[in-house]
Motif scaffolding. Sequence first.
Motif, PDB file in Angstrom:
ATOM      1  N   SER A 102       0.829  -1.201   0.000  1.00 43.71           N
ATOM      2  CA  SER A 102       0.000   0.000   0.000  1.00 43.71           C
ATOM      3  C   SER A 102       0.867   1.255   0.000  1.00 43.71           C
ATOM      4  O   SER A 102       2.084   1.201   0.210  1.00 43.71           O
ATOM      5  N   ASP A 103       0.220   2.397  -0.213  1.00 45.14           N
ATOM      6  CA  ASP A 103       0.913   3.682  -0.241  1.00 45.14           C
ATOM      7  C   ASP A 103       1.230   4.114   1.194  1.00 45.14           C
ATOM      8  O   ASP A 103       0.323   4.435   1.968  1.00 45.14           O
ATOM      9  N   PRO A 104       2.516   4.152   1.570  1.00 48.70           N
ATOM     10  CA  PRO A 104       2.854   4.528   2.953  1.00 48.70           C
ATOM     11  C   PRO A 104       2.517   5.977   3.277  1.00 48.70           C
ATOM     12  O   PRO A 104       2.326   6.323   4.441  1.00 48.70           O
ATOM     13  N   GLU A 105       2.451   6.848   2.269  1.00 46.76           N
ATOM     14  CA  GLU A 105       2.104   8.246   2.521  1.00 46.76           C
ATOM     15  C   GLU A 105       0.706   8.370   3.116  1.00 46.76           C
ATOM     16  O   GLU A 105       0.386   9.356   3.776  1.00 46.76           O
ATOM     17  N   LYS A 106      -0.147   7.380   2.890  1.00 51.93           N
ATOM     18  CA  LYS A 106      -1.501   7.374   3.447  1.00 51.93           C
ATOM     19  C   LYS A 106      -1.570   6.621   4.772  1.00 51.93           C
ATOM     20  O   LYS A 106      -2.637   6.222   5.217  1.00 51.93           O
ATOM     21  N   LYS A 107      -0.398   6.394   5.368  1.00 54.67           N
ATOM     22  CA  LYS A 107      -0.279   5.716   6.660  1.00 54.67           C
ATOM     23  C   LYS A 107      -0.700   4.245   6.588  1.00 54.67           C
ATOM     24  O   LYS A 107      -1.009   3.638   7.600  1.00 54.67           O
ATOM     25  N   GLU A 108      -0.703   3.703   5.365  1.00 57.02           N
ATOM     26  CA  GLU A 108      -1.024   2.302   5.161  1.00 57.02           C
ATOM     27  C   GLU A 108       0.235   1.555   4.747  1.00 57.02           C
ATOM     28  O   GLU A 108       0.918   1.942   3.797  1.00 57.02           O
ATOM     29  N   LEU A 109       0.538   0.470   5.462  1.00 56.80           N
ATOM     30  CA  LEU A 109       1.710  -0.349   5.165  1.00 56.80           C
ATOM     31  C   LEU A 109       1.319  -1.767   4.761  1.00 56.80           C
ATOM     32  O   LEU A 109       2.175  -2.643   4.691  1.00 56.80           O
ATOM     33  N   SER A 110       0.051  -1.991   4.497  1.00 52.82           N
ATOM     34  CA  SER A 110      -0.470  -3.336   4.278  1.00 52.82           C
ATOM     35  C   SER A 110       0.046  -3.944   2.976  1.00 52.82           C
ATOM     36  O   SER A 110       0.434  -3.242   2.038  1.00 52.82           O
ATOM     37  N   LEU A 111       0.014  -5.290   2.928  1.00 51.75           N
ATOM     38  CA  LEU A 111       0.354  -6.044   1.730  1.00 51.75           C
ATOM     39  C   LEU A 111      -0.887  -6.775   1.243  1.00 51.75           C
ATOM     40  O   LEU A 111      -1.793  -7.079   2.024  1.00 51.75           O
ATOM     41  N   SER A 112      -0.910  -7.077  -0.064  1.00 50.38           N
ATOM     42  CA  SER A 112      -2.005  -7.850  -0.631  1.00 50.38           C
ATOM     43  C   SER A 112      -1.469  -8.711  -1.767  1.00 50.38           C
ATOM     44  O   SER A 112      -0.418  -8.416  -2.351  1.00 50.38           O
ATOM     45  N   LYS A 113      -2.220  -9.770  -2.074  1.00 49.14           N
ATOM     46  CA  LYS A 113      -1.806 -10.683  -3.133  1.00 49.14           C
ATOM     47  C   LYS A 113      -3.016 -11.433  -3.651  1.00 49.14           C
ATOM     48  O   LYS A 113      -3.887 -11.837  -2.887  1.00 49.14           O
TER      49      LYS A 113
END
Length: 481
Positions: A291-302
């Motif tokens: 995810s976009d870290p600038e939006k405070k999101e560090l999540s992964l997806s697959k």
Amino acid sequence: MKEFIQSLLILSALLNSTTGAVVMAYHRVGDRITLLMPMDGTDKNTIYVYWYFGEPETNILVISLNPYGNQGFGTDERWKGRVSMTDYSLVIKGIQEQDFTETFTCVIKQDLKTIATKKYKLTKITVSVKPETSVLAGESLSLACKVQSPQNNAQLQIHWLNPQREKRANGPTPGDLTVDKVTGRHNGEWTCVVTSGGKESYAKISVTVLDLSPAPLYPQYTSLSRSTRLNIPCSIPAPLSWKNFKEKGLQGGHWSFVPRLSPGDRQRLFNLSVEDKLTWKVEQERGLSASDPEKKELSLSKKGVTEADRGEYVCALEFKNGVTLERSIHVEVLEILSSSGLEIPAGQQVNLTCSLGQPLHADLQVKWIPPKSWCLPSLGPDPHPARLTIPEVVDEDCRRWGCELWRNKTQLTSADITLKIAPMSVWLLVTICGATVIFILLLILTVILLRRRRQRKMTPRHPKHKFCRCKNPKPKGFHRS
């Protein structure tokens, strides 16, 4: 009669007035406070209320109110815009240091006679926290609550309430509190409670704890189904910003993965750069997107999960002082295993297993979803078995089977599998034909042998002629004896 009742009310007010007694009020600089006036049943339509700073003789009037609802203000500029009256009580917003120097006195008059007075003494509470800006999860936090020149010190009690409104024990000194290894749970508003004479006063202070959002209590469940998407959460709590983390010396972050089958093999997936703009650098390609870290999101997806995705994913932020904030997320992948593969010869028994690659926990249940035209057999004592047996595979069985994984009343994920009747191959056909020819030949040979044997039994036997050799043979050789 009316005058008599009025006299009784005045007498009651006099008896219940607090003349000479000072009520202690504990507050912080900057607080908004309300000081109550002593009514005690007095008719409000006939009284005059005066609030003074200090004794009435000093003539430092703060505010007054007459029976007609008209308010009057003193000439002292310090109260301008800061005081008002609500139901005859004094409201002061933005308490200042000078407000703690004198008492506030409420005087109630009726027919030019003083019928009640009440005095308040403001006592300053000072609360502080160290570190003053913010604290990293895992570090220590110190809170202090001090009361300036308290009276009746023996009756004064101080304790702290955490953001969950739970009472915390003090340290050796009243009002001092140390919290070791803080977590995100300690982030929020702490309250110092000062108790005196059975009354409580409150002073609040905000504490900022830098931490990642809490990890899920349970693993993330997904399956091998094509439509399933794996989400691995990690984020910054909403009240915080990257500025808070950078002020504490944030120098980077990363995602790593520990496969279940190789617990000693930690693989670095992504590195987080915090130079100018927060960006991800891919270290290992596993089909994951960040995810976009600038939006405070560090999540992964697959999308497109495999058995190799089972394991532990670790989200981490690293700081210059050596502190690392981590969150671990376990991923479980559900699949249906067939004991005979996907193509099964007709009439063969097959076992289907709904599996996570390891034994299911006791709080998990399996629900099988058979083809529409198929009915589940009796499942025995376990109504939710992880293993299902099909005694003899027929055409109706060779369709889509599904299994759902549940915890209590929550469905976690589901998987499916499609069985097929295995077609006969050319070699299998040749083998069957060859075996049939051999069987027919053996059958013919058996019939021939049986007929010959039968014929032998039916043919009569003739006596055999015996031949011998004489001791003195004739020239011609043998002769019949």
